[in-house]
Design a protein around this motif. Structure first.
Motif, mmCIF file in Angstrom:
data_model
loop_
_atom_site.group_PDB
_atom_site.id
_atom_site.type_symbol
_atom_site.label_atom_id
_atom_site.label_comp_id
_atom_site.label_asym_id
_atom_site.label_seq_id
_atom_site.Cartn_x
_atom_site.Cartn_y
_atom_site.Cartn_z
ATOM 1 N N GLN A 81 93.689 -29.767 22.753
ATOM 2 C CA GLN A 81 92.517 -30.325 22.067
ATOM 3 C C GLN A 81 91.382 -30.520 23.077
ATOM 4 N N VAL A 82 90.245 -29.909 22.760
ATOM 5 C CA VAL A 82 89.097 -29.942 23.675
ATOM 6 C C VAL A 82 87.908 -30.595 22.978
ATOM 7 N N VAL A 83 87.388 -31.644 23.594
ATOM 8 C CA VAL A 83 86.204 -32.341 23.065
ATOM 9 C C VAL A 83 85.090 -32.145 24.092
ATOM 10 N N LYS A 84 84.240 -31.163 23.855
ATOM 11 C CA LYS A 84 83.227 -30.822 24.869
ATOM 12 C C LYS A 84 81.917 -31.518 24.541
ATOM 13 N N HIS A 85 81.420 -32.247 25.505
ATOM 14 C CA HIS A 85 80.173 -32.999 25.366
ATOM 15 C C HIS A 85 79.134 -32.265 26.207
ATOM 16 N N GLY A 86 77.982 -31.928 25.639
ATOM 17 C CA GLY A 86 77.017 -31.176 26.434
ATOM 18 C C GLY A 86 75.647 -31.139 25.810
ATOM 19 N N ASN A 87 74.782 -30.364 26.442
ATOM 20 C CA ASN A 87 73.372 -30.371 26.073
ATOM 21 C C ASN A 87 72.793 -28.968 26.243
ATOM 22 N N ARG A 88 71.533 -28.836 25.910
ATOM 23 C CA ARG A 88 70.833 -27.578 26.188
ATOM 24 C C ARG A 88 70.564 -27.487 27.681
ATOM 25 N N SER A 89 70.157 -26.317 28.108
ATOM 26 C CA SER A 89 69.919 -26.100 29.525
ATOM 27 C C SER A 89 68.769 -26.958 30.033
ATOM 28 N N VAL A 90 68.977 -27.549 31.209
ATOM 29 C CA VAL A 90 67.867 -28.179 31.923
ATOM 30 C C VAL A 90 67.507 -27.283 33.114
ATOM 31 N N SER A 91 68.554 -26.922 33.891
ATOM 32 C CA SER A 91 68.274 -26.142 35.106
ATOM 33 C C SER A 91 68.942 -24.772 35.098
ATOM 34 N N SER A 92 69.926 -24.560 34.193
ATOM 35 C CA SER A 92 70.659 -23.294 34.225
ATOM 36 C C SER A 92 69.982 -22.262 33.319
ATOM 37 N N THR A 93 70.496 -21.035 33.379
ATOM 38 C CA THR A 93 69.940 -19.944 32.571
ATOM 39 C C THR A 93 70.158 -20.218 31.087
ATOM 40 N N CYS A 94 71.329 -20.812 30.779
ATOM 41 C CA CYS A 94 71.732 -20.985 29.382
ATOM 42 C C CYS A 94 72.716 -22.142 29.344
ATOM 43 N N GLY A 95 72.358 -23.270 28.722
ATOM 44 C CA GLY A 95 73.238 -24.442 28.674
ATOM 45 C C GLY A 95 74.395 -24.241 27.709
ATOM 46 N N SER A 96 75.371 -25.157 27.755
ATOM 47 C CA SER A 96 76.540 -25.017 26.872
ATOM 48 C C SER A 96 76.121 -25.045 25.407
ATOM 49 N N ALA A 97 75.163 -25.902 25.071
ATOM 50 C CA ALA A 97 74.708 -25.967 23.677
ATOM 51 C C ALA A 97 74.045 -24.659 23.265
ATOM 52 N N ASP A 98 73.223 -24.099 24.147
ATOM 53 C CA ASP A 98 72.540 -22.829 23.847
ATOM 54 C C ASP A 98 73.570 -21.720 23.607
#
Length: 333
Positions: free
Chosen positions: A108-125
Motif C-alpha cells: 500500500q502506497v500513499v504518495k504525498h506530493g505537489n507540482r514541480s517547483v524546481s524539477s522538469t516535471c513534478g510527481s503531480a504533473d
C-alpha cells in the motif's frame, strides 16, 4: 500566559533553540494566520540562520497536521516515497516510478506530493499526465487504496492553512524550513517511509523528526551527485529509523551489482520526455541506468516493509517486478 512574539524573535536573534512550548506556540500562530507577515518572515529567517532543530521541525509538523484535512480509515502498513526536491537535477520521476511499482507488487502506497517547483516535471504533473485523479477527497482515499494499492494526495488540497504562509515564502524567496516539510506532512500518516533529501546536513535531523512524529520504519537518504534519492552511480548516505532508534550507514550500489552510470543518464529535457520515460519504465522497459535507480529505491522500500528481507533481496524483488511491468498494472487497476 501568552508569549510575546518579540520574546520568540529575541530568542532566535541570539541563536538560541526554542523550548518546546515556545516552538509549539509559534508554529500554531504561523499556521492559523495570527502572525503578521513581518513576524512570520522574521521567524522563518531567524530559525534558518540559527539552524532548525529536529524538535522545532517536529513542532512545525504537528502544527501543520492539526490544520490539515487528515485521511480517515486506514490500517496496516503503508509507505510514502517522497523527497524534499530542490536537488536541481532535472532527473526523471524516480519516486513516482518507485511508488507505482511497489503498488503493483501488492504494497500500500500513499504518495504525498505537489507540482514541480524546481524539477522538469513534478510527481503531480507526471501522475496527471498518466491519467490519475489529483483531486481525491480524504473520505475517498481508503476505497481507492484498497482498489489500486496506490493513492496520490495532492498537497494543496490537504493543507489549506498553507495559504497564510505562501505569500511570505514567495517574498522571502530563499530556502526556509518549508522546503523540508513536504515529505513530513502526509495526511495519510505512512507507517513506513523512504525520504530523500538534497541537503546532506539535514539527514540526521530529518530522521529524528520522523522518529518524533510516529513513523515505525524509515530510511532518510542523500544520493551520490547531490540527489534527493538513492542513486546507482556512487556512494549514498543513509540514516535508518526504527521505532525511535537512528542508525547511520553508507550504501554503495556497486556492491549490489549495479553497472556504472552517471547523473546525466537520469536527466530528462522536458515534461513530455519525463512522462514518456516513466511510461516505458512502468511497462518493463526504459533505459537501464534509470531502471537501476528505480530498483535501488524500490528495493530499499521492500527492505523496510519486509522485516526478513535484506536490501539485496529487496532490490532483486524490485528488479523482477520492474521487468514484469508491475507499475503498469497499478495504472490499469
Amino acid at each position: 500566559m501568552a508569549m510575546h512574539m518579540a520574546d520568540i524573535l529575541e530568542q532566535l536573534a541570539f541563536h538560541k533553540d526554542l523550548p518546546q512550548d515556545m516552538a509549539n506556540e509559534s508554529f500554531a500562530r504561523l499556521m492559523d494566520g495570527t502572525m503578521t507577515p513581518a513576524q512570520a518572515g522574521s521567524f522563518l529567517m531567524g530559525l534558518k540562520t540559527k539552524g532548525e532543530t529536529a524538535e522545532e521541525l517536529a513542532a512545525a509538523v504537528n502544527a501543520a497536521l492539526s490544520h490539515a484535512r487528515m485521511v480517515p480509515g486506514l490500517s496496516g502498513k503503508r509507505i510514502d516515497t517522497c523527497g524534499t526536491g530542490g536537488d536541481g537535477s532535472s532527473s526523471f520521476n524516480c519516486s513516482t516510478a518507485v511508488a507505482l511499482t511497489l503498488a503493483g507488487m501488492g504494497y500500500q502506497v500513499v504518495k504525498h506530493g505537489n507540482r514541480s517547483v524546481s524539477s522538469t516535471c513534478g510527481s503531480a504533473d507526471a501522475l496527471e499526465a498518466l491519467g490519475l485523479n489529483l483531486n481525491l477527497q480524504p473520505g475517498d482515499v481508503a476505497a481507492e487504496l484498497a482498489r489500486r494499492n496506490f493513492v496520490f494526495l495532492f498537497a494543496p488540497g490537504y493543507h489549506p492553512a498553507f495559504k497564510h504562509i505562501m505569500p511570505v515564502r514567495q517574498e522571502i524567496g530563499c530556502r526556509t524550513l518549508f522546503n523540508l516539510l513536504g515529505p513530513l506532512l502526509n495526511p495519510a500518516r505512512p507507517t513506513h517511509q523512504l525520504l530523500g533529501i538534497a541537503i546532506p546536513g539535514f539527514l540526521h535531523r530529518m530522521a529524528k523528526v520522523l522518529s518524533l512524529t510516529g513513523v515505525q520504519k524509515a530510511c532518510v537518504v542523500h544520493g551520490a551527485g547531490g540527489f534527493d534519492e538513492l542513486t546507482p552511480f556512487g556512494v549514498n548516505q543513509v540514516v535508518y529509523v526504527r521505532d525511535g532508534w537512528l542508525r547511520e550507514d553508507v550504501l554503495d550500489p556497486a556492491r549490489l551489482g549495479m553497472a556504472a552510470s552517471s547523473p546525466e543518464d537520469m536527466a530528462v529535457k522536458d515534461k513530455d520526455e519525463a512522462v514518456a520515460v516513466l511510461r516505458e519504465i512502468l511497462a518493463g522497459g526504459g533505459p537501464e541506468p534509470m531502471r537501476d535507480m528505480v530498483a535501488l529505491n524500490a528495493g530499499m522500500c521492500v527492505h523496510l516493509l519486509e522485516d526478513d528481507l535484506s536490501l539485496a533481496d529487496g532490490v532483486d524483488k524490485a528488479r523482477e517486478a520492474l521487468a514484469s511491468g508491475a507499475g503498469e498494472k497499478t495504472l490499469n487497476a
